[in-house]
Design a protein around this motif. Structure first.
Motif, short mmCIF file in Angstrom:
data_model
loop_
_atom_site.label_atom_id
_atom_site.label_comp_id
_atom_site.label_asym_id
_atom_site.label_seq_id
_atom_site.Cartn_x
_atom_site.Cartn_y
_atom_site.Cartn_z
N ALA A 1 0.94 -1.32 -0.05
CA ALA A 1 -0.02 0.10 -0.04
C ALA A 1 0.86 1.19 -0.07
O ALA A 1 0.55 2.17 -0.73
CB ALA A 1 -0.88 0.00 1.28
N SER A 2 2.06 1.11 0.85
CA SER A 2 2.62 2.32 1.00
C SER A 2 3.53 2.88 -0.44
O SER A 2 3.46 3.73 -1.11
CB SER A 2 3.71 2.36 2.02
OG SER A 2 4.76 3.50 2.12
N VAL A 3 4.20 1.71 -1.10
CA VAL A 3 4.97 1.63 -2.16
C VAL A 3 4.08 2.31 -3.47
O VAL A 3 4.41 3.10 -4.22
CB VAL A 3 5.78 0.62 -2.45
CG1 VAL A 3 6.41 0.73 -3.91
CG2 VAL A 3 6.77 0.23 -1.37
N LYS A 4 2.85 1.62 -3.50
CA LYS A 4 1.87 1.93 -4.44
C LYS A 4 1.55 3.38 -4.62
O LYS A 4 1.34 4.16 -5.29
CB LYS A 4 0.68 0.93 -4.54
CG LYS A 4 1.15 -0.33 -5.04
CD LYS A 4 -0.34 -1.22 -5.15
CE LYS A 4 0.06 -2.37 -5.90
NZ LYS A 4 -1.17 -3.18 -6.06
N LYS A 5 1.51 3.95 -3.07
CA LYS A 5 1.03 5.45 -3.11
C LYS A 5 2.37 6.42 -3.23
O LYS A 5 2.07 7.27 -4.19
CB LYS A 5 0.75 5.55 -1.49
CG LYS A 5 0.32 6.86 -1.22
CD LYS A 5 0.15 7.19 0.22
CE LYS A 5 1.12 6.97 1.06
NZ LYS A 5 0.97 7.27 2.47
N THR A 6 3.57 5.92 -3.09
CA THR A 6 4.70 6.99 -3.08
C THR A 6 5.32 6.62 -4.41
O THR A 6 5.87 7.66 -4.99
CB THR A 6 5.63 6.63 -2.10
OG1 THR A 6 6.23 5.56 -2.27
CG2 THR A 6 5.00 6.85 -0.54
N GLY A 7 5.47 5.37 -4.97
CA GLY A 7 6.04 5.09 -6.25
C GLY A 7 7.55 5.01 -5.96
O GLY A 7 8.22 4.80 -7.32
N ARG A 8 8.07 5.17 -4.91
CA ARG A 8 9.52 5.16 -4.76
C ARG A 8 9.93 4.45 -3.21
O ARG A 8 9.08 4.54 -2.73
CB ARG A 8 10.14 6.58 -4.47
CG ARG A 8 10.10 7.32 -5.77
CD ARG A 8 10.75 8.70 -5.89
NE ARG A 8 11.03 9.43 -7.18
CZ ARG A 8 10.00 9.94 -8.09
NH1 ARG A 8 8.66 9.73 -7.56
NH2 ARG A 8 10.27 10.35 -9.24
N CYS A 9 11.19 3.87 -3.30
CA CYS A 9 11.40 2.94 -2.25
C CYS A 9 12.68 3.02 -1.92
O CYS A 9 13.58 2.84 -2.75
CB CYS A 9 10.77 1.54 -2.22
SG CYS A 9 11.05 0.38 -0.92
N VAL A 10 12.90 3.01 -0.44
CA VAL A 10 14.41 2.95 -0.04
C VAL A 10 14.29 1.70 1.03
O VAL A 10 13.54 1.90 1.91
CB VAL A 10 15.16 4.04 0.39
CG1 VAL A 10 16.37 4.00 1.22
CG2 VAL A 10 15.05 5.10 -0.58
N VAL A 11 15.34 0.83 0.98
CA VAL A 11 15.43 -0.29 1.93
C VAL A 11 16.40 0.03 2.59
O VAL A 11 17.68 0.10 2.05
CB VAL A 11 15.34 -1.76 1.20
CG1 VAL A 11 15.55 -2.69 2.34
CG2 VAL A 11 13.88 -2.00 0.43
N LEU A 12 16.28 -0.48 4.14
CA LEU A 12 17.46 0.33 4.99
C LEU A 12 17.58 -0.76 5.99
O LEU A 12 16.71 -1.15 6.74
CB LEU A 12 17.07 1.55 5.58
CG LEU A 12 17.84 2.02 6.60
CD1 LEU A 12 19.51 2.26 6.25
CD2 LEU A 12 17.51 3.49 7.28
N HIS A 13 18.82 -1.33 6.20
CA HIS A 13 19.13 -2.13 7.31
C HIS A 13 20.60 -2.16 7.90
O HIS A 13 21.50 -1.65 7.09
CB HIS A 13 18.81 -3.61 7.21
CG HIS A 13 19.27 -4.37 6.09
ND1 HIS A 13 20.59 -4.61 6.05
CD2 HIS A 13 18.82 -4.88 4.86
CE1 HIS A 13 20.87 -5.44 4.83
NE2 HIS A 13 19.98 -5.39 4.18
#
Length: 334
Positions: free
Chosen positions: A259-271
């Protein structure tokens, strides 16, 4: 409460509430644990329910599996997550598979607490983040809280769960709030209040992420200490980032992520863990599978280095606000 106080409160609540709960591990009894998480619990509940164990991680987890099969609810502490390797056969071959192997006749309702991550100059044998190894094992639940409120609610839920739960506790969050600016040990903790934590019993779902910071520009998927690093980076850049605190790394709340990624269209993965085969790789794959046609740019990944854990360079190894901010800006500029 600090996270340590919240964890201690969770164990206190469950010891009082359920006579089948027992707590044991190296130094958790009289001494109260190397990080003082169990301080005072032996004095309150006695040596039959809060007790020390030999320096034998395989023995600690093996006993916990037997206790769980017998009907108890053991909470076993591995003093540092780095020490779980001698117990890996008991965790993987026994605890994780007991329900399946017995066709449901037996369960392994045990919780294995492990301080994880860096921040104390512990070097290679006191600072690892091995969460990805546990998520690969069918039958295990893997949890990592980012704040005191979640820590207590999730630990209570873990103790009450009939499945084996790997409960990872970020050491950098133990003794105070984290505002993402703690890039060097000389930098003080922030002055904002500690986490507000109810005194009594409450639990949180073991399969539900939290929207730590709502936003519209970009999604950050993370957990543990890195939640606060992501928040600092978003604040400093002014980017309207939505930060998803996974909390329960496995089972994963895929619906919230999608739901979040479809809303924003951008993604950063962090660990914080090593990049190659870290849990971020699984997150990137899932985002690609479920959100490909909604992505405006490729997914960015920020992590620790692909090296043995560096002692002297510990605070350069950690992804800090500057590295996360650079990833956010790259994703926004493409």
């Amino acid at each position: 409460m600090t996270m340590i106080q919240a964890l201690r409160s969770a164990m206190d609540v469950m010891l009082e509430r359920d006579p089948d709960v027992v707590i044991f591990g190296q130094d958790v009894g009289y001494f109260g644990g190397v990080f003082r998480c169990t301080d005072g619990l032996q004095a309150k509940y006695g040596k039959q329910r809060v007790f020390d164990a030999p320096i034998s991680e395989g023995g600690i987890v093996g006993v916990a599996v037997g206790m769980g099969a017998y009907g108890l609810r053991p909470v076993a502490e591995i003093q540092f997550a780095d020490y779980f390797y001698p117990a890996s056969d008991q965790i993987v071959s026994e605890a994780a598979r007991l329900r399946y192997r017995s066709a449901g006749d037996f369960t392994a309702p045990l919780t294995i607490r492990m301080p994880c991550g860096g921040g104390i100059y512990g070097g290679q044998t006191h600072s690892q983040s091995p969460e990805a190894l546990f998520t690969h094992v069918c039958g295990l639940r893997t949890v990592m809280p980012s704040n005191p409120y979640d820590a207590k609610g999730l630990l209570i839920a873990a103790i009450e769960c009939d499945d084996p739960v790997i409960f990872l506790e970020p050491k950098r969050l133990y003794n105070g709030p984290f505002d993402g600016h703690h890039d060097r040990p000389s930098t003080p903790w922030s002055a904002h209040p500690l986490g507000l934590v109810p005194q009594g019993h409450y639990s949180l779902p073991l399969d539900q992420a939290a929207v730590f910071r709502p936003g519209a520009d970009i999604t950050v998927l993370t957990y543990g200490t890195m939640v606060w690093v992501a928040e600092a980076a978003a604040r400093e850049t002014g980017i309207d980032a939505e930060i998803i605190d996974l909390r329960c790394i496995w089972p994963l709340d895929l619906d919230t992520i999608i739901a979040s990624v479809k809303k924003t269209g951008r993604c950063v993965v962090l660990h914080e863990a090593t990049r190659t085969s870290g849990f971020g790789a699984e997150l990137v794959a899932l985002v690609q599978e479920h959100c490909f046609y909604h992505l405006e740019v490729p997914v960015e990944r920020v992590s620790g280095w692909d090296t043995p854990y560096p002692h002297a360079q510990e605070w350069d190894y950690f992804p800090g606000p500057a590295r996360v901010a650079a990833a956010l800006q790259r994703a926004m500029e493409k």
